[in-house]
Scaffold this motif. Sequence first.
Motif, PDB file in Angstrom:
ATOM      1  N   VAL A 135       0.860  -1.177   0.000  1.00 29.73           N
ATOM      2  CA  VAL A 135       0.000   0.000   0.000  1.00 29.73           C
ATOM      3  C   VAL A 135       0.898   1.228   0.000  1.00 29.73           C
ATOM      4  CG1 VAL A 135      -1.789   1.271   1.234  1.00 29.73           C
ATOM      5  CG2 VAL A 135      -1.825  -1.228   1.231  1.00 29.73           C
ATOM      6  N   GLY A 136       0.684   2.095  -0.986  1.00 24.75           N
ATOM      7  CA  GLY A 136       1.492   3.301  -1.104  1.00 24.75           C
ATOM      8  C   GLY A 136       0.730   4.534  -0.661  1.00 24.75           C
ATOM      9  N   GLY A 137       1.431   5.474  -0.065  1.00 23.97           N
ATOM     10  CA  GLY A 137       0.824   6.741   0.331  1.00 23.97           C
ATOM     11  C   GLY A 137       1.123   7.805  -0.717  1.00 23.97           C
ATOM     12  N   TYR A 138       0.096   8.461  -1.186  1.00 26.03           N
ATOM     13  CA  TYR A 138       0.228   9.499  -2.198  1.00 26.03           C
ATOM     14  C   TYR A 138      -0.285  10.814  -1.615  1.00 26.03           C
ATOM     15  CZ  TYR A 138       0.723   5.247  -4.889  1.00 26.03           C
ATOM     16  OH  TYR A 138       1.133   4.021  -5.328  1.00 26.03           O
ATOM     17  N   SER A 139      -0.132  11.895  -2.329  1.00 23.88           N
ATOM     18  CA  SER A 139      -0.517  13.200  -1.793  1.00 23.88           C
ATOM     19  C   SER A 139      -2.010  13.300  -1.503  1.00 23.88           C
ATOM     20  CB  SER A 139      -0.094  14.317  -2.751  1.00 23.88           C
ATOM     21  OG  SER A 139      -0.750  14.146  -4.000  1.00 23.88           O
ATOM     22  N   ASP A 140      -2.834  12.598  -2.264  1.00 28.46           N
ATOM     23  CA  ASP A 140      -4.278  12.716  -2.067  1.00 28.46           C
ATOM     24  C   ASP A 140      -4.945  11.454  -1.511  1.00 28.46           C
ATOM     25  OD1 ASP A 140      -3.835  11.279  -4.370  1.00 28.46           O
ATOM     26  OD2 ASP A 140      -5.488  12.171  -5.481  1.00 28.46           O
ATOM     27  N   ARG A 141      -4.296  10.284  -1.658  1.00 26.71           N
ATOM     28  CA  ARG A 141      -4.905   9.032  -1.205  1.00 26.71           C
ATOM     29  C   ARG A 141      -3.833   7.971  -1.006  1.00 26.71           C
ATOM     30  NH1 ARG A 141      -9.063  10.226  -5.386  1.00 26.71           N
ATOM     31  NH2 ARG A 141     -10.865  10.883  -4.197  1.00 26.71           N
ATOM     32  N   ASP A 142      -4.260   6.885  -0.380  1.00 24.10           N
ATOM     33  CA  ASP A 142      -3.433   5.685  -0.321  1.00 24.10           C
ATOM     34  C   ASP A 142      -3.928   4.748  -1.411  1.00 24.10           C
ATOM     35  OD1 ASP A 142      -2.137   6.700   1.872  1.00 24.10           O
ATOM     36  OD2 ASP A 142      -3.412   5.654   3.314  1.00 24.10           O
ATOM     37  N   GLY A 143      -3.057   3.884  -1.914  1.00 26.44           N
ATOM     38  CA  GLY A 143      -3.491   3.006  -2.997  1.00 26.44           C
ATOM     39  C   GLY A 143      -2.667   1.744  -3.106  1.00 26.44           C
ATOM     40  N   VAL A 144      -3.209   0.797  -3.868  1.00 26.34           N
ATOM     41  CA  VAL A 144      -2.574  -0.492  -4.125  1.00 26.34           C
ATOM     42  C   VAL A 144      -2.601  -0.735  -5.623  1.00 26.34           C
ATOM     43  CG1 VAL A 144      -2.762  -2.988  -3.811  1.00 26.34           C
ATOM     44  CG2 VAL A 144      -3.334  -1.462  -1.927  1.00 26.34           C
ATOM     45  N   ASN A 145      -1.462  -1.135  -6.168  1.00 33.37           N
ATOM     46  CA  ASN A 145      -1.392  -1.523  -7.568  1.00 33.37           C
ATOM     47  C   ASN A 145      -0.609  -2.829  -7.625  1.00 33.37           C
ATOM     48  OD1 ASN A 145      -1.413  -1.717 -10.318  1.00 33.37           O
ATOM     49  ND2 ASN A 145       0.069  -0.086 -10.657  1.00 33.37           N
ATOM     50  N   PHE A 146      -1.329  -3.935  -7.483  1.00 27.85           N
ATOM     51  CA  PHE A 146      -0.683  -5.244  -7.444  1.00 27.85           C
ATOM     52  C   PHE A 146      -1.501  -6.230  -8.250  1.00 27.85           C
ATOM     53  CE2 PHE A 146      -0.042  -9.446  -5.540  1.00 27.85           C
ATOM     54  CZ  PHE A 146       1.320  -9.554  -5.723  1.00 27.85           C
ATOM     55  N   ARG A 147      -0.837  -7.009  -9.075  1.00 33.17           N
ATOM     56  CA  ARG A 147      -1.494  -8.013  -9.915  1.00 33.17           C
ATOM     57  C   ARG A 147      -1.300  -9.385  -9.280  1.00 33.17           C
ATOM     58  NH1 ARG A 147      -0.335  -7.652 -16.059  1.00 33.17           N
ATOM     59  NH2 ARG A 147      -2.495  -7.137 -16.312  1.00 33.17           N
ATOM     60  N   PHE A 148      -2.414 -10.022  -8.928  1.00 31.61           N
ATOM     61  CA  PHE A 148      -2.350 -11.310  -8.247  1.00 31.61           C
ATOM     62  C   PHE A 148      -2.024 -12.457  -9.195  1.00 31.61           C
ATOM     63  CE2 PHE A 148      -4.882  -8.701  -5.444  1.00 31.61           C
ATOM     64  CZ  PHE A 148      -4.284  -8.959  -4.227  1.00 31.61           C
ATOM     65  N   VAL A 149      -2.412 -12.369 -10.453  1.00 27.86           N
ATOM     66  CA  VAL A 149      -2.084 -13.388 -11.448  1.00 27.86           C
ATOM     67  C   VAL A 149      -1.348 -12.662 -12.567  1.00 27.86           C
ATOM     68  CG1 VAL A 149      -2.956 -15.143 -13.023  1.00 27.86           C
ATOM     69  CG2 VAL A 149      -4.135 -14.729 -10.854  1.00 27.86           C
ATOM     70  N   ASN A 150      -0.059 -12.890 -12.641  1.00 31.37           N
ATOM     71  CA  ASN A 150       0.821 -12.201 -13.574  1.00 31.37           C
ATOM     72  C   ASN A 150       0.539 -12.635 -15.009  1.00 31.37           C
ATOM     73  OD1 ASN A 150       3.204 -11.556 -15.138  1.00 31.37           O
ATOM     74  ND2 ASN A 150       4.222 -11.144 -13.209  1.00 31.37           N
ATOM     75  N   ASP A 151       0.484 -11.679 -15.925  1.00 33.82           N
ATOM     76  CA  ASP A 151       0.235 -12.025 -17.330  1.00 33.82           C
ATOM     77  C   ASP A 151       1.430 -12.725 -17.978  1.00 33.82           C
ATOM     78  OD1 ASP A 151       1.917  -9.815 -17.469  1.00 33.82           O
ATOM     79  OD2 ASP A 151       0.789  -8.838 -19.062  1.00 33.82           O
ATOM     80  N   GLN A 152       2.577 -12.761 -17.325  1.00 37.24           N
ATOM     81  CA  GLN A 152       3.750 -13.478 -17.829  1.00 37.24           C
ATOM     82  C   GLN A 152       3.804 -14.909 -17.294  1.00 37.24           C
ATOM     83  OE1 GLN A 152       5.869 -11.936 -20.086  1.00 37.24           O
ATOM     84  NE2 GLN A 152       4.264 -10.396 -19.973  1.00 37.24           N
ATOM     85  N   SER A 153       2.790 -15.296 -16.544  1.00 40.67           N
ATOM     86  CA  SER A 153       2.767 -16.597 -15.907  1.00 40.67           C
ATOM     87  C   SER A 153       2.523 -17.712 -16.915  1.00 40.67           C
ATOM     88  CB  SER A 153       1.659 -16.617 -14.846  1.00 40.67           C
ATOM     89  OG  SER A 153       1.551 -17.887 -14.259  1.00 40.67           O
TER      90      SER A 153
END
Length: 167
Positions: A135-153
């Motif tokens: 979870v990342g903290g940004y100036s306006d919100r916190d957010g998550v950018n994570f892919r659970f099933v990788n397209d390279q899998s």
Amino acid sequence: MGRTIKFLILCILLLFAFPLAAFESNHVATMDIQVIIYEDGSMGIIQNWEGSFKEGTEIYIPMNEPDYLTISNLKVSDQNGIYETIPYWNIDWSFEEKTRKCGINYTDNGYEICFGISQYGQNRYTIEYKLDNVVGGYSDRDGVNFRFVNDQSWLPPIPITTCFITI
């Protein structure tokens, strides 16, 4: 007339040949993902896989993510019990050397969660791990950018039966 019948027979044989070849490889039929997001920005992840595994020595989950994501507390189990977690995974080990073991393989693009297939046939695997700094903290919100099933899998498109996220 004879040529048309031969052509139809060939088409029917080809129609059945391709699906049969697909069933010879590893196939995950269902995947259930449960996620807990902790106050410190880490995530606890549990993936339950069911499928047919008929070739190869290992299963791997590519994690081609930024350097700031770290993985810990890796645990893998199947219907027969818990696997031994080893500090470094060797992709060149034999089937027997990978049996009932799991670990991390570091690559140029990140790392892979790896574990031995251990026995061919229908299997259920549970993969548990913790990801730090998700979870990342940004100036306006916190957010998550994570892919659970990788397209390279190696995984073909599969139905994810459920995906729960708890905060």
